[in-house]
Design a protein around this motif. Structure first.
Motif, PDB file in Angstrom:
ATOM      1  N   MET A   1       0.846  -1.188   0.000  1.00  0.00           N
ATOM      2  CA  MET A   1       0.000   0.000   0.000  1.00  0.00           C
ATOM      3  C   MET A   1       0.890   1.248   0.000  1.00  0.00           C
ATOM      4  SD  MET A   1      -3.016   0.975   2.686  1.00  0.00           S
ATOM      5  CE  MET A   1      -3.835   2.566   2.620  1.00  0.00           C
ATOM      6  N   THR A   2       0.577   2.207  -0.888  1.00  0.00           N
ATOM      7  CA  THR A   2       1.388   3.417  -1.017  1.00  0.00           C
ATOM      8  C   THR A   2       1.302   4.269   0.240  1.00  0.00           C
ATOM      9  OG1 THR A   2       0.991   3.439  -3.401  1.00  0.00           O
ATOM     10  CG2 THR A   2       1.768   5.481  -2.407  1.00  0.00           C
ATOM     11  N   GLN A   3       2.459   4.736   0.716  1.00  0.00           N
ATOM     12  CA  GLN A   3       2.486   5.633   1.862  1.00  0.00           C
ATOM     13  C   GLN A   3       2.440   7.074   1.359  1.00  0.00           C
ATOM     14  OE1 GLN A   3       5.843   5.097   4.480  1.00  0.00           O
ATOM     15  NE2 GLN A   3       5.438   6.953   5.660  1.00  0.00           N
ATOM     16  N   TYR A   4       1.542   7.858   1.943  1.00  0.00           N
ATOM     17  CA  TYR A   4       1.407   9.250   1.552  1.00  0.00           C
ATOM     18  C   TYR A   4       1.792  10.228   2.661  1.00  0.00           C
ATOM     19  CZ  TYR A   4      -1.157   7.713  -2.615  1.00  0.00           C
ATOM     20  OH  TYR A   4      -1.511   7.125  -3.806  1.00  0.00           O
ATOM     21  N   VAL A   5       1.797   9.803   3.923  1.00  0.00           N
ATOM     22  CA  VAL A   5       2.037  10.696   5.052  1.00  0.00           C
ATOM     23  C   VAL A   5       3.351  10.332   5.730  1.00  0.00           C
ATOM     24  CG1 VAL A   5       1.219  11.378   7.346  1.00  0.00           C
ATOM     25  CG2 VAL A   5      -0.389  11.257   5.432  1.00  0.00           C
ATOM     26  N   TYR A   6       4.183  11.349   5.963  1.00  0.00           N
ATOM     27  CA  TYR A   6       5.496  11.158   6.580  1.00  0.00           C
ATOM     28  C   TYR A   6       5.623  12.118   7.768  1.00  0.00           C
ATOM     29  CZ  TYR A   6       6.502   8.673   2.256  1.00  0.00           C
ATOM     30  OH  TYR A   6       6.465   7.786   1.210  1.00  0.00           O
ATOM     31  N   ARG A   7       5.867  11.563   8.968  1.00  0.00           N
ATOM     32  CA  ARG A   7       5.901  12.349  10.200  1.00  0.00           C
ATOM     33  C   ARG A   7       7.308  12.886  10.456  1.00  0.00           C
ATOM     34  NH1 ARG A   7       4.537   7.892  14.265  1.00  0.00           N
ATOM     35  NH2 ARG A   7       6.124   6.958  12.901  1.00  0.00           N
ATOM     36  N   PHE A   8       7.375  14.002  11.193  1.00  0.00           N
ATOM     37  CA  PHE A   8       8.662  14.554  11.602  1.00  0.00           C
ATOM     38  C   PHE A   8       8.492  15.237  12.954  1.00  0.00           C
ATOM     39  CE2 PHE A   8       6.596  17.733   8.867  1.00  0.00           C
ATOM     40  CZ  PHE A   8       6.557  18.831   9.709  1.00  0.00           C
ATOM     41  N   GLY A   9       9.630  15.419  13.654  1.00  0.00           N
ATOM     42  CA  GLY A   9       9.638  16.110  14.939  1.00  0.00           C
ATOM     43  C   GLY A   9       9.443  15.167  16.102  1.00  0.00           C
ATOM     44  N   GLY A  10       9.879  15.598  17.294  1.00  0.00           N
ATOM     45  CA  GLY A  10       9.724  14.772  18.481  1.00  0.00           C
ATOM     46  C   GLY A  10      10.510  13.478  18.417  1.00  0.00           C
ATOM     47  N   GLY A  11      11.643  13.504  17.745  1.00  0.00           N
ATOM     48  CA  GLY A  11      12.466  12.308  17.631  1.00  0.00           C
ATOM     49  C   GLY A  11      12.082  11.399  16.491  1.00  0.00           C
ATOM     50  N   VAL A  12      11.081  11.779  15.693  1.00  0.00           N
ATOM     51  CA  VAL A  12      10.617  10.966  14.567  1.00  0.00           C
ATOM     52  C   VAL A  12      11.041  11.629  13.262  1.00  0.00           C
ATOM     53  CG1 VAL A  12       8.579  10.084  13.351  1.00  0.00           C
ATOM     54  CG2 VAL A  12       8.656  10.072  15.859  1.00  0.00           C
ATOM     55  N   SER A  13      11.485  10.825  12.290  1.00  0.00           N
ATOM     56  CA  SER A  13      11.901  11.340  10.993  1.00  0.00           C
ATOM     57  C   SER A  13      11.571  10.295   9.930  1.00  0.00           C
ATOM     58  CB  SER A  13      13.401  11.659  11.002  1.00  0.00           C
ATOM     59  OG  SER A  13      13.840  12.077   9.734  1.00  0.00           O
ATOM     60  N   ASP A  14      10.272  10.205   9.584  1.00  0.00           N
ATOM     61  CA  ASP A  14       9.843   9.194   8.601  1.00  0.00           C
ATOM     62  C   ASP A  14      10.467   9.418   7.230  1.00  0.00           C
ATOM     63  OD1 ASP A  14       8.247   7.986  10.481  1.00  0.00           O
ATOM     64  OD2 ASP A  14       6.369   8.881   9.776  1.00  0.00           O
ATOM     65  N   GLY A  15      10.753  10.686   6.909  1.00  0.00           N
ATOM     66  CA  GLY A  15      11.234  10.999   5.566  1.00  0.00           C
ATOM     67  C   GLY A  15      12.729  11.142   5.455  1.00  0.00           C
ATOM     68  N   LYS A  16      13.470  10.655   6.458  1.00  0.00           N
ATOM     69  CA  LYS A  16      14.915  10.830   6.444  1.00  0.00           C
ATOM     70  C   LYS A  16      15.525  10.221   5.185  1.00  0.00           C
ATOM     71  CE  LYS A  16      19.027  10.294   9.322  1.00  0.00           C
ATOM     72  NZ  LYS A  16      19.573   9.807  10.613  1.00  0.00           N
ATOM     73  N   GLY A  17      16.252  11.027   4.471  1.00  0.00           N
ATOM     74  CA  GLY A  17      16.918  10.543   3.263  1.00  0.00           C
ATOM     75  C   GLY A  17      16.039  10.513   2.033  1.00  0.00           C
ATOM     76  N   LEU A  18      14.748  10.838   2.181  1.00  0.00           N
ATOM     77  CA  LEU A  18      13.855  10.837   1.018  1.00  0.00           C
ATOM     78  C   LEU A  18      13.961  12.162   0.272  1.00  0.00           C
ATOM     79  CD1 LEU A  18      10.728   9.025   2.499  1.00  0.00           C
ATOM     80  CD2 LEU A  18      12.592   8.065   1.126  1.00  0.00           C
ATOM     81  N   SER A  19      13.560  12.159  -0.969  1.00  0.00           N
ATOM     82  CA  SER A  19      13.839  13.286  -1.857  1.00  0.00           C
ATOM     83  C   SER A  19      12.795  14.391  -1.778  1.00  0.00           C
ATOM     84  CB  SER A  19      13.893  12.779  -3.308  1.00  0.00           C
ATOM     85  OG  SER A  19      12.595  12.363  -3.711  1.00  0.00           O
ATOM     86  N   LYS A  20      13.187  15.566  -2.282  1.00  0.00           N
ATOM     87  CA  LYS A  20      12.263  16.683  -2.417  1.00  0.00           C
ATOM     88  C   LYS A  20      11.181  16.372  -3.444  1.00  0.00           C
ATOM     89  CE  LYS A  20      15.587  20.279  -1.152  1.00  0.00           C
ATOM     90  NZ  LYS A  20      16.280  21.518  -1.574  1.00  0.00           N
ATOM     91  N   GLU A  21      11.492  15.492  -4.389  1.00  0.00           N
ATOM     92  CA  GLU A  21      10.489  15.098  -5.374  1.00  0.00           C
ATOM     93  C   GLU A  21       9.290  14.451  -4.692  1.00  0.00           C
ATOM     94  OE1 GLU A  21      13.686  14.675  -5.703  1.00  0.00           O
ATOM     95  OE2 GLU A  21      14.132  15.863  -7.497  1.00  0.00           O
ATOM     96  N   LEU A  22       9.535  13.742  -3.599  1.00  0.00           N
ATOM     97  CA  LEU A  22       8.465  13.066  -2.863  1.00  0.00           C
ATOM     98  C   LEU A  22       7.873  13.956  -1.780  1.00  0.00           C
ATOM     99  CD1 LEU A  22       6.932  10.345  -2.322  1.00  0.00           C
ATOM    100  CD2 LEU A  22       8.692   9.887  -0.599  1.00  0.00           C
TER     101      LEU A  22
END
Length: 883
Positions: A1-22
């Motif tokens: 299933m495609t992931q559309y939401v990426y969390r950040f802050g509070g020690g969480v970084s779902d999008g770490k290393g992911l591109s600006k395109e995404l």
């Protein structure tokens, strides 16, 4: 299933290393700041693919997004300890756009989302500041009504002004909590009146409405115009960032600001920015209040009285300075930063590579390479070639008299003169007629993007150095003077006043964006100095470049400008430009209207010494460098007489009657002359024309001590036989001149590839021609079946509709015209491995087209003289990008 939401802050970084395109630029950088431990309010990013899907599904959200957004909200609640919609201690969020490249002010934002009639009371209680709570609710209702509900923004502004007048207030900051509460009631009533329904009280309905509005703003008219101007693809889409609110308007220990890690106007290594105490971010960006300086040094230079942030908040400023250095080292580029201080605590809201002037871009790139932060090749890649245009044109002469009307802030450097206009539509219309205009506004907004692009310069009465006008003008390379506070503008009456002086529409103004001065009339200019950082970077670029860069030039003056800019020869000399000279046009017309070869030769004999002198001048400037000379190309109708006096002049020269000449002109009339008797077709039917031009070329070359390298180009060839016939004329004439002068020189004969048939039959044509020069102006016309002169009426719509990614006459149509160029290059090389290949259309100065030329392996590009440095840098970047 495609992931559309990426969390950040509070020690969480779902999008770490992911591109600006995404994640979009804002989302990627928020995640990046959170991942290195900076104080970032928690939030989540809805990725750019969801924007695409949103439009594919008729501007609706897929059901599976609900659970992901709910998870994102739960993350923010967990970090903040607040609940979304909780009446006692509410979580409030911002909803912001975030495309993969910065589009300042072009898309929508909603702040303070989560406030309603119940949560505002809880916010007042928990914050201990009822005034702040009701002011925040007022801001939210006004912004939501505008951005999400599409209601008239002016109606709310009018209600605010009436409320201030009733109480005798001058500033918003004078209003008390009960004033804001009363105004909120008026706002809510306005919403129900204008929208037909009550203002949404359910915070989840508010959230989904705001997310939809941000996605919707991707297709707003201003965003479309901005993308078209900046060549941003329409299918990229935007991300949406939902983030916990932090407040800079909670009293004197709170503030908001915008800053750059280096000066975006000069590139100086010094913190640069502005802040406002007790304010929200839009107050700084929109120019609603005059901001204060970030550093004490900047304040002292400006002789400003209000304390700098360095003075008023020294502890927070010191923390901010450390963050600046950390971010610049992390991203290895100058950063544009937004921050908020909430009751003494610093929060980072955004970082991105900052927009900068061309001068600043050069200095920052060269300095960072010297500092070891980036390599020389990276420095070359950092500077936008098109931005160099800002440095290649004149600036105001410091010795010239200046009638200064008013002085504002030097928001974007450079100088421009033009007639004053007071709205963007007029600016665009006047510019389309060839007039230079200065856009004069109280303050600009994203809706002014088309007028700002059309204008030569921008003047605003309000706003600071980081206002919308300043940021967009710097990105466009337009001079801008902002914050000219003593300027009173009546846009409806089309007049501005400073004391007893008036500026009316049509009055000539001059702006100096480097000093902030606004002058009456037109001020003299001087040529730029192209040394220092410019020279350093261009040396580095030339070291990385494979393709040569030539210039399109017909006069010694243009050729000298081009050579001073680093041109390595002339790639296109359009000889017809020489024929339009007032001193020889009569002889040209005499030649055209002659009824036989004898008459044509009489006229051509008059032109020969003039044409020879033309080539001597070019060869002297380009001593030892190749000079490509295109033989006469345009249809004869362009030279034909039209006025009675013109026919009389030719009649005197030829001894024929005016009636006879008019009859001859009628015989030569063509219904579609651009596809008619022009180019090599003239040479085939009237070989004496090309014979005269060839003689002028070779006599000029033989008369010089330093032998040039003439490359004689036959235009509009479609068949091998045409080129064979013309080459025979050229070679025969060359041998005759060499015998007469007792001297031989090397030369080449080739052709311009500007017809699809020529591209397809390039293998055969290369049996005769030693070089191909791609004339992509006509090749685009003949391939697309579109007239360049008439296309402006509809090409803008075509770009907006995605039919063409960009205007194909500005940036090469890679898929269509580009394929023909590739075919011709491949087939030409197969026949003649050492064939010389170049491009001489307007695309020769377009960085995207130059990148394609590098991929094809062309030997050179040729551009107009002032675009030669642009082409040099773009060619270097293309070579580095292809490895």
């Amino acid at each position: 299933m495609t992931q559309y939401v990426y969390r950040f802050g509070g020690g969480v970084s779902d999008g770490k290393g992911l591109s600006k395109e995404l994640l979009g630029g804002k989302g990627a950088n928020l995640d990046g700041m959170a991942s290195i431990g900076l104080p970032v309010p928690p939030g989540f990013t809805i990725s750019t693919p969801m924007c695409t899907r949103y439009y594919e599904e008729g501007e609706k959200f897929p059901p599976e997004l609900n659970a992901e957004v709910a998870s994102g909200i739960a993350h923010i609640e967990g970090v903040t300890g607040k609940k979304f919609g909780d009446a006692s201690d509410p979580l409030l969020v911002s909803v912001r756009s975030g495309a993969r490249v910065s589009m300042p002010g072009m898309m929508d934002t909603v702040l303070n989302l989560g406030l309603n009639d119940a949560t505002v009371v809880g916010l007042a209680t928990v914050s201990g500041d009822a005034r702040f709570a009701w002011d925040s609710y007022r801001r939210f209702v006004q912004m939501y009504a505008d951005v999400v509900l599409g209601l008239d923004h002016g109606a709310f502004e009018e209600a605010l002004e009436i409320a201030k007048e009733d109480k005798g207030y001058y500033l918003d900051t004078e209003m008390e909590s009960e004033d804001w509460q009363a105004l909120v009631a008026k706002y809510l009533a306005l919403v129900e009146e204008l929208w037909g329904k009550p203002f949404p009280q359910d915070v989840h309905d508010q959230l989904w409405g705001a997310v939809g509005a941000v996605f919707g703003s991707w297709q707003s008219e201003r965003a479309k115009v901005y993308r078209r101007i900046n060549s941003i693809p329409h299918d990229w889409g935007t991300a949406v960032n939902v983030q916990a609110m932090v407040f800079g308007n909670m009293g004197d220990t709170s503030a908001t600001g915008v800053a750059f890690t280096r000066d975006p106007a000069t590139g100086e290594r010094a913190y640069y920015g502005e802040y406002l105490i007790n304010a929200q971010g839009e107050d700084v960006v929109a120019g609603i209040r005059t901001p204060q300086y970030l550093t004490t040094a900047a304040r002292e230079r400006a002789k400003a009285k209000p304390l700098s942030m360095q003075e008023s908040m020294p502890v927070v400023y010191a923390e901010l300075a450390k963050v600046f250095d950390l971010l610049e080292a992390h991203y290895r580029d100058m950063q544009d930063i937004e921050f908020t201080v909430e009751r003494g605590k610093l929060w980072m809201l955004q970082t991105r590579s900052g927009k900068r002037t061309a001068k600043a871009a050069l200095k920052i790139a060269v300095d960072m390479a010297a500092e070891g932060l980036i390599t020389k090749d990276e420095a070359v890649m950092r500077v936008d070639p098109s931005a160099l245009d800002q440095l290649l044109h004149p600036t105001l002469d410091p010795k010239a008299k200046r009638d200064v009307i008013v002085k504002g802030l030097p928001a974007s450097p450079g100088a421009a003169s033009g007639i004053a206009v007071f709205d963007s539509d007029t600016a665009e219309k006047r510019a389309d007629k060839g007039q230079s205009v200065i856009l004069v506004r109280t303050e600009t907004s994203p809706e002014d993007i088309h007028g700002m692009h059309a204008a030569k310069g921008i003047l605003t009465a309000r706003g600071g150095m980081t206002s919308h006008a300043a940021v967009v003008a710097r990105g466009m390379g337009r001079p801008c003077v902002s914050g000219a506070g003593s300027l009173s503008i009546d846009a409806a009456a089309k007049v501005a006043r400073v004391g007893s002086r008036e500026i009316r529409e049509g009055d000539m103004l001059t702006l100096d964006g480097s000093t902030g001065e606004v002058m009456a009339g037109e001020v003299a200019t001087i040529q730029p100095e192209l040394s220092g950082d410019f020279g350093t970077l261009m040396v580095w670029a030339d070291g990385s470049r494979r393709m040569k860069v030539r210039a399109n030039a017909e006069t010694p003056a243009d050729a000298k400008v081009a050579r001073d800019f680093g041109a390595e020869g002339i790639g296109l000399c359009r000889t017809e430009h020489m024929f339009f000279d007032a001193g020889r046009i009569t002889a040209v017309r005499e030649m055209i209207l002659a009824e036989d070869e004898k008459g044509r030769r009489v006229a051509l004999a008059k032109l020969l010494p003039e044409q020879r002198a033309d080539f001597v001048g070019l060869f002297e400037v380009m001593a030892g460098l190749p000079v490509t000379i295109r033989l006469l190309d345009p249809p004869l109708h362009e030279f034909m007489p039209h006025a009675e006096a013109d026919f009389e002049d030719v009649a005197k020269a030829t001894g024929l009657t005016v009636d006879m000449l008019k009859r001859r002109a009628a015989e030569l009339h063509e219904f579609n002359p651009m596809l008619g008797h022009r180019g090599c077709r003239l040479g085939v039917t009237y070989p004496e024309i090309y014979e005269m031009q060839a003689r002028a070329i070779f006599e000029a070359a033989c008369d010089l001590a330093v032998s040039p390298i003439p490359e004689v180009m036959v235009p509009l060839v479609a068949t091998k036989r045409e080129l064979e016939l013309m080459k025979a004329v050229i070679d025969r004439t060359a041998e005759a001149v060499f015998a007469e002068r007792g001297k031989r020189i090397d030369y080449l004969v080739g052709t311009m590839i500007e017809l699809p048939r020529a591209a397809l039959k390039a293998g055969e044509i290369a049996e005769v021609g030693a070089f191909f020069s791609f004339g992509t102006n006509d090749l685009t016309q003949t391939t697309l079946g579109v007239s360049r002169d008439d296309a402006a009426r509809f090409l803008g719509v075509y770009v907006d509709q995605g039919i063409y990614e960009r205007d194909p006459f500005v940036s090469l149509d890679i898929d269509g015209v580009g394929e023909l160029v590739q075919i011709a290059a491949d087939r030409g090389r197969a026949t003649r491995p050492d064939i010389k290949l170049g491009i001489c259309g307007e695309h020769g100065g377009d960085p995207a087209s130059i990148a394609f030329c590098e991929k094809v392996g062309l030997d050179y590009v040729s551009a107009s003289p002032y675009r030669v440095p642009i082409a040099r840098l773009a060619a270097a970047q293309a070579a580095l990008a292809t490895g």
